[in-house]
Design a protein around this motif. Structure first.
Motif, PDB file in Angstrom:
ATOM      1  N   ALA A 179     -57.740  87.618 -35.248  1.00  0.00           N
ATOM      2  CA  ALA A 179     -57.872  86.708 -36.393  1.00  0.00           C
ATOM      3  C   ALA A 179     -57.826  85.254 -35.932  1.00  0.00           C
ATOM      4  CB  ALA A 179     -56.775  86.987 -37.411  1.00  0.00           C
ATOM      5  N   LEU A 180     -56.916  84.935 -35.022  1.00  0.00           N
ATOM      6  CA  LEU A 180     -56.843  83.567 -34.501  1.00  0.00           C
ATOM      7  C   LEU A 180     -58.120  83.192 -33.749  1.00  0.00           C
ATOM      8  CD1 LEU A 180     -53.161  83.367 -33.217  1.00  0.00           C
ATOM      9  CD2 LEU A 180     -54.119  82.429 -35.331  1.00  0.00           C
ATOM     10  N   THR A 181     -58.645  84.124 -32.976  1.00  0.00           N
ATOM     11  CA  THR A 181     -59.889  83.882 -32.243  1.00  0.00           C
ATOM     12  C   THR A 181     -61.036  83.650 -33.209  1.00  0.00           C
ATOM     13  OG1 THR A 181     -59.099  85.238 -30.413  1.00  0.00           O
ATOM     14  CG2 THR A 181     -61.464  84.842 -30.523  1.00  0.00           C
ATOM     15  N   SER A 182     -61.067  84.417 -34.281  1.00  0.00           N
ATOM     16  CA  SER A 182     -62.109  84.247 -35.300  1.00  0.00           C
ATOM     17  C   SER A 182     -62.028  82.853 -35.919  1.00  0.00           C
ATOM     18  CB  SER A 182     -61.966  85.325 -36.371  1.00  0.00           C
ATOM     19  OG  SER A 182     -62.906  85.129 -37.388  1.00  0.00           O
ATOM     20  N   PRO A 231     -47.568  90.886 -34.594  1.00  0.00           N
ATOM     21  CA  PRO A 231     -46.885  90.984 -35.888  1.00  0.00           C
ATOM     22  C   PRO A 231     -47.653  91.807 -36.932  1.00  0.00           C
ATOM     23  CG  PRO A 231     -47.558  88.719 -35.431  1.00  0.00           C
ATOM     24  CD  PRO A 231     -47.867  89.521 -34.228  1.00  0.00           C
ATOM     25  N   VAL A 232     -48.974  91.779 -36.898  1.00  0.00           N
ATOM     26  CA  VAL A 232     -49.750  92.562 -37.865  1.00  0.00           C
ATOM     27  C   VAL A 232     -49.592  94.054 -37.581  1.00  0.00           C
ATOM     28  CG1 VAL A 232     -52.057  93.023 -38.760  1.00  0.00           C
ATOM     29  CG2 VAL A 232     -51.382  90.677 -38.222  1.00  0.00           C
ATOM     30  N   ASN A 233     -49.672  94.450 -36.310  1.00  0.00           N
ATOM     31  CA  ASN A 233     -49.452  95.851 -35.963  1.00  0.00           C
ATOM     32  C   ASN A 233     -48.036  96.286 -36.318  1.00  0.00           C
ATOM     33  OD1 ASN A 233     -51.917  96.705 -34.988  1.00  0.00           O
ATOM     34  ND2 ASN A 233     -51.460  96.187 -32.875  1.00  0.00           N
ATOM     35  N   LEU A 234     -47.075  95.414 -36.070  1.00  0.00           N
ATOM     36  CA  LEU A 234     -45.687  95.735 -36.358  1.00  0.00           C
ATOM     37  C   LEU A 234     -45.485  95.930 -37.858  1.00  0.00           C
ATOM     38  CD1 LEU A 234     -42.998  96.117 -34.932  1.00  0.00           C
ATOM     39  CD2 LEU A 234     -42.547  93.700 -35.298  1.00  0.00           C
ATOM     40  N   ALA A 235     -46.057  95.041 -38.670  1.00  0.00           N
ATOM     41  CA  ALA A 235     -45.937  95.160 -40.126  1.00  0.00           C
ATOM     42  C   ALA A 235     -46.638  96.420 -40.632  1.00  0.00           C
ATOM     43  CB  ALA A 235     -46.517  93.928 -40.805  1.00  0.00           C
ATOM     44  N   ALA A 236     -47.762  96.757 -40.035  1.00  0.00           N
ATOM     45  CA  ALA A 236     -48.503  97.953 -40.463  1.00  0.00           C
ATOM     46  C   ALA A 236     -47.692  99.220 -40.212  1.00  0.00           C
ATOM     47  CB  ALA A 236     -49.843  98.031 -39.741  1.00  0.00           C
TER      48      ALA A 236
END
Length: 182
Positions: free
Chosen positions: A42-45, A151-156
């Motif tokens: 997402a940051l790269t995008s 953090p996104v994987n962790l939240a998922a």
């Protein structure tokens, strides 16, 4: 196993016979997993959209937004033609792995080429690593560790999952309710 790899001493691609140790290949596996994690992607995008002159925002349809920018201010929006992009992709020897796309600026194309070269370098290091259970386990562990830090994987991982039987029951109830009204 010999690999085709460009040498720093020559632009010619020739066989290169080397084998990397477990720590080097697991480091490359960690970096590869990190670069493809949802948060970093997402940051790269966002960075690519900024390099394209579209600002720091998530864009669903890049082509429409670029066309809009071209209509608003065509003189101050320097996108590269597909032919110009292809020349640079050919010069970077990435013809087989990159294709020109509408709306790329010089800055965004440079970023894309750099990211692809880094990805190919990581994949080369991983493919030229030692074989065996320990090496494979180290690479999988490194990829897993990188995923845990995202953090996104962790939240998922904490999203509740509905069991298949319960989900089928929910669908059945919705179907009978829809049949009554429809």
């Amino acid at each position: 196993m010999p690999q085709r790899f460009p040498s720093p001493l020559s632009n010619q691609i020739r066989p290169f016979d080397a084998q990397f140790d477990i720590s080097t290949t697991s480091g490359a596996a960690f970096r590869d997993a990190w670069e493809t994690n949802p948060f970093v992607s997402a940051l790269t995008s966002l960075e690519l959209n900024e390099a394209r002159g579209l600002g720091y925002e998530f864009i669903i349809n890049k082509e429409d937004r670029i066309r809009q920018r071209l209509e608003e201010d065509p003189d101050n929006y320097p996108i590269l033609s597909l032919e110009e992009q292809q020349e640079q992709i050919d010069a970077a020897d990435l013809t087989k792995v990159l294709k020109p796309e509408f709306g790329e600026t010089q800055e965004s194309l440079d970023m894309i080429i750099r990211m692809k070269q880094e990805e190919l370098a990581r994949q080369t290091v991983i493919s030229m690593g030692k074989d065996g259970f320990a090496a494979g386990a180290a690479n999988i562990g490194a990829g897993f560790a990188a995923s845990l830090l995202d953090p996104v994987n962790l939240a998922a991982g904490f999203v509740p999952i509905i069991g298949p039987a319960r989900y089928a029951g929910l669908l059945a109830r919705q179907a009978t309710t829809a049949r009554r009204f429809g």
